[in-house]
Design a protein around this motif. Structure first.
Motif, mmCIF file in Angstrom:
data_model
loop_
_atom_site.group_PDB
_atom_site.id
_atom_site.type_symbol
_atom_site.label_atom_id
_atom_site.label_comp_id
_atom_site.label_asym_id
_atom_site.label_seq_id
_atom_site.Cartn_x
_atom_site.Cartn_y
_atom_site.Cartn_z
ATOM 1 N N MET A 1 -35.917 18.844 -11.883
ATOM 2 C CA MET A 1 -36.697 19.483 -10.830
ATOM 3 C C MET A 1 -35.967 20.745 -10.375
ATOM 4 N N HIS A 2 -36.702 21.635 -9.692
ATOM 5 C CA HIS A 2 -36.157 22.921 -9.275
ATOM 6 C C HIS A 2 -36.301 23.068 -7.764
ATOM 7 N N LEU A 3 -35.435 23.906 -7.178
ATOM 8 C CA LEU A 3 -35.422 24.124 -5.739
ATOM 9 C C LEU A 3 -35.718 25.587 -5.445
ATOM 10 N N TYR A 4 -36.731 25.816 -4.593
ATOM 11 C CA TYR A 4 -37.131 27.169 -4.216
ATOM 12 C C TYR A 4 -37.079 27.327 -2.702
ATOM 13 N N LEU A 5 -36.875 28.572 -2.258
ATOM 14 C CA LEU A 5 -36.859 28.906 -0.837
ATOM 15 C C LEU A 5 -37.954 29.916 -0.534
ATOM 16 N N GLY A 6 -38.794 29.582 0.448
ATOM 17 C CA GLY A 6 -39.823 30.503 0.924
ATOM 18 C C GLY A 6 -39.533 30.930 2.353
ATOM 19 N N GLN A 7 -40.146 32.041 2.767
ATOM 20 C CA GLN A 7 -39.910 32.564 4.116
ATOM 21 C C GLN A 7 -41.225 32.632 4.891
ATOM 22 N N ASN A 8 -41.065 32.725 6.220
ATOM 23 C CA ASN A 8 -42.190 32.924 7.146
ATOM 24 C C ASN A 8 -43.327 31.904 6.981
ATOM 25 N N PRO A 9 -43.098 30.667 7.329
ATOM 26 C CA PRO A 9 -41.852 30.107 7.870
ATOM 27 C C PRO A 9 -40.893 29.716 6.740
ATOM 28 N N ARG A 10 -39.630 29.576 7.119
ATOM 29 C CA ARG A 10 -38.602 29.199 6.146
ATOM 30 C C ARG A 10 -38.932 27.808 5.600
ATOM 31 N N THR A 11 -39.059 27.702 4.267
ATOM 32 C CA THR A 11 -39.531 26.470 3.632
ATOM 33 C C THR A 11 -38.742 26.218 2.354
ATOM 34 N N LEU A 12 -38.418 24.961 2.126
ATOM 35 C CA LEU A 12 -37.762 24.560 0.878
ATOM 36 C C LEU A 12 -38.753 23.767 0.032
ATOM 37 N N TYR A 13 -38.830 24.107 -1.251
ATOM 38 C CA TYR A 13 -39.737 23.435 -2.187
ATOM 39 C C TYR A 13 -38.907 22.735 -3.258
#
Length: 377
Positions: free
Chosen positions: A1-13
């Motif tokens: 599995m892979h880990l991603y970071l999103g912004q506005n709002p700060r989110t981890l996938y």
């Protein structure tokens, strides 16, 4: 599995990979973001096709094998991620990383530039002892605690919390899991997003018995050793001794030996732990520490809670007291025997004890003497 970071709002996938999906894992994502209320997290479990990663950044090229839980540290919400293997395999957690949901102060993208490790390489490295290609690995569920049957074979929610060292940080994710409907819960388990960690050892070996062949082939057996350290009364050797008020003892270890063939499966379980009384040992020297029995009049209830737990879990219990006959240990032995004699009023023949001066036996004739004593007894 892979880990991603999103912004506005700060989110981890945390999202499954193509490699895992080829092995039958559904294409799903476990999503974390901070809630408006302090120290709370919004968790979602969604189909991968419904998640847009167009504005997300991959946090690491390393292969992620699951999430150990959620923890709040100085108002920062952090899900630690770790490494675990596929079903029916046993793996070490080689590395744990922490990612914050409320701040970018601890973001570290250095690993995103590292060379990608292949899944095949990780699977080989994480298997403590690889299985022969012609044989299927045994199911390493604990027969004394886990329910039998296909429905319970991979139920992440069924475990013995005495040995789950990340139980505190993973509890919120397990509560989230319980609120899912049955189908989603099964998909979450198949994705292996949630990691339950033990401290101990697992070894599996396959061998041929030195016996006459059956139907032209030797009998092949699998010998498994599973040893788990309890977490309920954790601490270093000289700083944590004896029992607590709930009946948990220091240095509590359960060891199970499983011998299995195609037709039979036999299990032998033994446990060890500190003497279940209130006592302390001062100093850090290997020999000659002074043993002090504290709260002597309050030990009996805790002692009986300890054995009540053991009898409920394992059935009849026979204790082997390995303490020596020197003054310090002799005092502890006498108190142990006295408490057990009083406890027999509750359980009768369900509890017993044998006193065996292990150090003296080894001193006189070596470890072989212990083996002979066991065989003769």
């Amino acid at each position: 599995m892979h880990l991603y970071l999103g912004q506005n709002p700060r989110t981890l996938y945390l999202i499954t990979s193509a490699h895992e999906e080829k092995q039958g894992c559904p294409h799903r994502a476990l999503i974390f973001r901070a809630a408006e209320t302090a120290s709370q997290v919004v968790v979602e479990f969604l189909p991968g096709d419904e998640v847009s990663l167009s504005n997300a950044v991959r946090m690491t090229t390393r292969i992620v094998k699951g999430c150990l839980g959620l923890i709040s540290v100085e108002n920062g919400l952090i899900p630690p991620s770790g490494a675990l293997s596929m079903p029916e395999r046993v793996a070490r957690i080689h590395e744990v990383r922490f990612y914050c949901l409320t701040s970018s102060a601890w973001d570290d993208f250095s690993t995103s530039q590292e060379s990608l490790v292949t899944y095949e390489g990780v699977d080989v490295a994480m298997n403590r002892e690889p299985f022969p290609s012609t044989a299927s690995p045994p199911i390493l569920e604990h027969p004394l605690r886990l329910a039998r049957g296909p429905s319970a074979a991979h139920d992440v929610g069924v475990f013995d919390d005495r040995f789950i060292w990340n139980e505190y940080v993973v509890r919120s994710l397990l509560d989230f899991r319980e609120k899912l409907d049955l189908g989603e819960r099964q998909d979450l388990d198949r994705c292996q997003f949630i990691v339950l960690a033990i401290q101990g050892y697992v070894g599996v070996s396959t061998m041929a018995l030195p016996a006459p062949p059956v139907s032209g082939s030797p009998v092949v057996v699998t010998l498994s050793l599973i040893s788990r350290l309890g977490r309920k009364r954790a601490g270093t050797r000289f700083n944590t001794r004896g029992v607590d008020d709930d009946g948990n003892t220091a240095n509590f270890v359960e060891t199970e030996t499983i011998l299995s063939t195609d037709q039979h499966c036999m299990s032998y379980t033994q446990i060890r732990g500190s003497v279940p009384l209130f006592w302390e040992q001062q100093g850090i020297q290997t020999f000659g520490q002074r043993i002090q029995i504290t709260r002597p009049h309050a030990s009996q209830p805790a002692f009986e809670r300890h054995f009540a737990h053991l009898i409920e879990t394992y059935g009849a219990v026979h204790a082997i007291n390995l303490l020596g006959s020197k003054e310090n240990e002799a005092t502890l032995t006498a108190a142990y025997a006295s408490h057990l004699n009083r406890a027999r009023n509750l359980w009768g023949d369900q509890i017993g004890i044998t006193h065996y001066d292990f150090h003296y036996a080894v001193k006189m004739a070596g470890h072989d003497n212990v083996i002979r004593d066991i065989e003769y007894d």
